[in-house]
Motif scaffolding. Structure first.
Motif, short mmCIF file in Angstrom:
data_model
loop_
_atom_site.label_atom_id
_atom_site.label_comp_id
_atom_site.label_asym_id
_atom_site.label_seq_id
_atom_site.Cartn_x
_atom_site.Cartn_y
_atom_site.Cartn_z
N TYR A 140 51.99 14.17 59.52
CA TYR A 140 50.83 14.00 58.64
C TYR A 140 50.07 15.31 58.47
O TYR A 140 49.56 15.60 57.38
CB TYR A 140 49.92 12.91 59.19
CG TYR A 140 50.59 11.56 59.22
CD1 TYR A 140 50.78 10.83 58.05
CD2 TYR A 140 51.08 11.02 60.40
CE1 TYR A 140 51.41 9.61 58.05
CE2 TYR A 140 51.72 9.78 60.41
CZ TYR A 140 51.89 9.08 59.24
OH TYR A 140 52.53 7.88 59.24
N VAL A 141 50.01 16.09 59.54
CA VAL A 141 49.36 17.40 59.44
C VAL A 141 50.09 18.28 58.44
O VAL A 141 49.48 18.93 57.58
CB VAL A 141 49.31 18.08 60.83
CG1 VAL A 141 48.80 19.51 60.70
CG2 VAL A 141 48.42 17.28 61.78
N GLN A 142 51.42 18.28 58.50
CA GLN A 142 52.22 19.08 57.57
C GLN A 142 52.08 18.58 56.14
O GLN A 142 51.99 19.37 55.19
CB GLN A 142 53.69 19.06 57.99
CG GLN A 142 54.58 20.00 57.19
CD GLN A 142 54.16 21.45 57.33
OE1 GLN A 142 53.94 21.94 58.43
NE2 GLN A 142 54.01 22.14 56.19
N ALA A 143 52.06 17.26 55.97
CA ALA A 143 51.92 16.68 54.62
C ALA A 143 50.59 17.08 53.99
O ALA A 143 50.53 17.43 52.80
CB ALA A 143 52.05 15.16 54.69
N LEU A 144 49.51 17.04 54.75
CA LEU A 144 48.20 17.43 54.21
C LEU A 144 48.13 18.93 53.94
O LEU A 144 47.54 19.37 52.95
CB LEU A 144 47.10 17.01 55.18
CG LEU A 144 46.85 15.50 55.27
CD1 LEU A 144 45.86 15.19 56.39
CD2 LEU A 144 46.33 14.96 53.96
N THR A 145 48.75 19.73 54.81
CA THR A 145 48.78 21.18 54.60
C THR A 145 49.51 21.53 53.31
O THR A 145 49.07 22.36 52.52
CB THR A 145 49.44 21.88 55.80
OG1 THR A 145 48.71 21.59 56.99
CG2 THR A 145 49.49 23.39 55.59
N ASP A 146 50.65 20.87 53.10
CA ASP A 146 51.43 21.10 51.87
C ASP A 146 50.63 20.69 50.63
O ASP A 146 50.68 21.37 49.60
CB ASP A 146 52.75 20.34 51.93
CG ASP A 146 53.69 20.87 52.99
OD1 ASP A 146 53.49 22.01 53.44
OD2 ASP A 146 54.62 20.13 53.38
N PHE A 147 49.92 19.58 50.74
CA PHE A 147 49.13 19.11 49.59
C PHE A 147 48.02 20.09 49.24
O PHE A 147 47.78 20.38 48.06
CB PHE A 147 48.54 17.74 49.91
CG PHE A 147 47.51 17.27 48.94
CD1 PHE A 147 47.86 16.91 47.64
CD2 PHE A 147 46.17 17.21 49.30
CE1 PHE A 147 46.91 16.49 46.73
CE2 PHE A 147 45.21 16.78 48.40
CZ PHE A 147 45.58 16.42 47.11
N LEU A 148 47.35 20.64 50.23
CA LEU A 148 46.21 21.52 49.99
C LEU A 148 46.62 22.92 49.56
O LEU A 148 45.76 23.72 49.14
CB LEU A 148 45.32 21.59 51.24
CG LEU A 148 44.57 20.29 51.58
CD1 LEU A 148 43.82 20.44 52.89
CD2 LEU A 148 43.61 19.91 50.46
N LYS A 149 47.91 23.25 49.64
CA LYS A 149 48.36 24.57 49.20
C LYS A 149 48.08 24.78 47.72
O LYS A 149 47.77 25.90 47.29
CB LYS A 149 49.86 24.72 49.47
CG LYS A 149 50.20 25.04 50.91
CD LYS A 149 51.71 25.22 51.08
CE LYS A 149 52.06 25.51 52.55
NZ LYS A 149 53.53 25.65 52.74
N ASP A 150 48.19 23.72 46.92
CA ASP A 150 47.93 23.84 45.48
C ASP A 150 46.49 24.23 45.20
O ASP A 150 46.19 24.79 44.14
CB ASP A 150 48.24 22.51 44.78
CG ASP A 150 49.73 22.20 44.75
OD1 ASP A 150 50.52 23.14 44.90
OD2 ASP A 150 50.10 21.02 44.60
N TYR A 151 45.59 23.96 46.14
CA TYR A 151 44.18 24.25 45.94
C TYR A 151 43.83 25.70 46.29
O TYR A 151 42.76 26.19 45.92
CB TYR A 151 43.32 23.28 46.75
CG TYR A 151 43.34 21.89 46.19
CD1 TYR A 151 42.30 21.42 45.41
CD2 TYR A 151 44.41 21.03 46.41
CE1 TYR A 151 42.30 20.14 44.87
CE2 TYR A 151 44.45 19.75 45.88
CZ TYR A 151 43.40 19.32 45.11
OH TYR A 151 43.43 18.04 44.57
N THR A 152 44.71 26.36 47.03
CA THR A 152 44.44 27.74 47.43
C THR A 152 45.26 28.76 46.64
O THR A 152 44.95 29.94 46.66
CB THR A 152 44.73 27.91 48.93
OG1 THR A 152 46.08 27.49 49.21
CG2 THR A 152 43.78 27.06 49.77
N THR A 153 46.31 28.30 45.94
CA THR A 153 47.12 29.21 45.13
C THR A 153 46.52 29.33 43.73
O THR A 153 45.88 28.40 43.23
CB THR A 153 48.56 28.71 45.04
OG1 THR A 153 48.58 27.37 44.48
CG2 THR A 153 49.22 28.70 46.40
#
Length: 350
Positions: A140-153
């Protein structure tokens, strides 16, 4: 009785000499003697073209009429995500949205949640247990990290300082930047999925082309079905939000769901609306943090968006299930079909 024809008639029906397969085919493509292309003269091709022009014209008109009548019927259906408010201006769509013309405007918005990792043989359920490889916190930690990548790129392609509380109706304006830091502990690993387990679930607003919210503020007449805690927040707040509330699906769920913290606020700022098809647009997010879930109990959480142009908000909710414990309860098997049907109706993504 005999029917007499002129010489031209008999000349046309005179058998052609056999020149062999290749020469016969080439002569079929272009006959220099008769001036025919694919065995048709220019006049004959003109007649065929006119016939098919009118044929497909009538056929296309019937299809367009059928689609128009179908849309008139669909616009009156009161179903989630399929309520339409009329025709859009085609020129406006082409100029502002840069998409194909359409006549569909979705009135009711949709929301989704993260993480939503499907477990084997079950519906997507947030199951946190270190004793099962499919439910370990790191997934779940990895899934949320992957999701939030779109917000920082591609953050430079977004407007860092949007005017708070103001809609951005023009597609030429940059989409607003969403600061992940505003999510607090729910905006960085481990997102509450380690001991003490206080898991964060990110509620995101799905992309809806052209949807313009009509918001509630402290001077509004609030719906009777709106939760009391949210009414109190709205009456005291000067923020302009599309408001959000989450709770258990029934009284038993509400009893065991514990305290829910909304980060940064229980609502989506309106400066992210409307979505006009911008390339680097990101949906606004609200984090809900479960402070004291009852362990070893499968709970159903329902989240509702509150906007005055959402038809019957309590009928258009998004739900998910969550459980903290060593083993999944046997009740999952009994509720999987219910959850799956609910997800089909409420979990539309962009």
């Amino acid at each position: 009785m005999f029917i007499l024809h002129d010489e031209t008639y008999y000349e046309k029906r005179k058998p052609q000499p056999d020149l062999g397969p290749i020469k016969n085919f080439l002569k079929f493509i272009w006959n220099n003697e008769k001036k025919t292309l694919f065995d048709r003269t220019a006049k004959e091709w003109g007649e065929v073209t006119i016939f098919y022009f009118f044929f497909f014209g009538v056929l296309g008109s019937i299809f367009a009429l059928q689609m128009y009548l179908s849309l008139l019927y669909i616009k009156d259906l009161k179903k989630p995500f399929f309520t339409y408010s009329g025709l859009l201006n085609v020129r406006s769509l082409l100029d502002d949205l840069r998409i194909l013309p359409t006549s569909l405007v979705i009135e009711n918005p949709g929301i989704g949640y993260k993480p939503n990792i499907p477990l084997p043989l079950t519906s997507p359920i947030i199951w946190i247990s270190e004793t099962n490889k499919n439910a370990r916190s790191k997934r779940y930690v990895q899934a949320l990290t992957d999701f939030l990548k779109d917000y920082t790129t591609n953050s430079t392609q977004r407007e860092l300082k949007c005017s708070e509380g103001q809609l951005r109706p023009y597609s030429k304006l940059k989409p607003c930047f969403f600061d992940v830091k505003s999510l607090g502990t729910c905006g960085k690993a481990p997102y509450g999925y380690t001991i003490p387990i206080q898991p964060c679930v990110l509620i995101k607003f799905n992309k809806r082309l052209g949807w313009i919210p009509r918001y509630y503020n402290r001077s509004s007449v609030l719906p009777r079905t709106m939760p009391n805690f949210l009414k109190k927040i709205i009456k005291k707040s000067d923020k302009v939000y599309i408001w959000l509330s989450c709770n258990g699906a029934d009284n038993i769920d509400k009893e065991h769901i514990g305290k829910i913290e909304y980060i940064p606020n229980p609502g989506f700022p309106i400066e992210y609306f409307p979505f006009r098809g911008q390339k680097d647009y990101v949906s606004p997010v609200v984090a809900i943090k479960f402070k004291n879930l009852t362990p070893n109990r499968l709970l159903t959480v329902q989240c509702i968006v509150w906007s005055s142009n959402v038809i019957q908000p309590t009928s258009y909710y998004m739900d998910f299930q969550i459980i903290i414990g060593k083993k999944l309860s046997k009740m999952i098997g009994r509720t999987a079909d219910i959850v799956r049907n609910s997800l089909k109706l409420n979990a539309l993504q962009v």
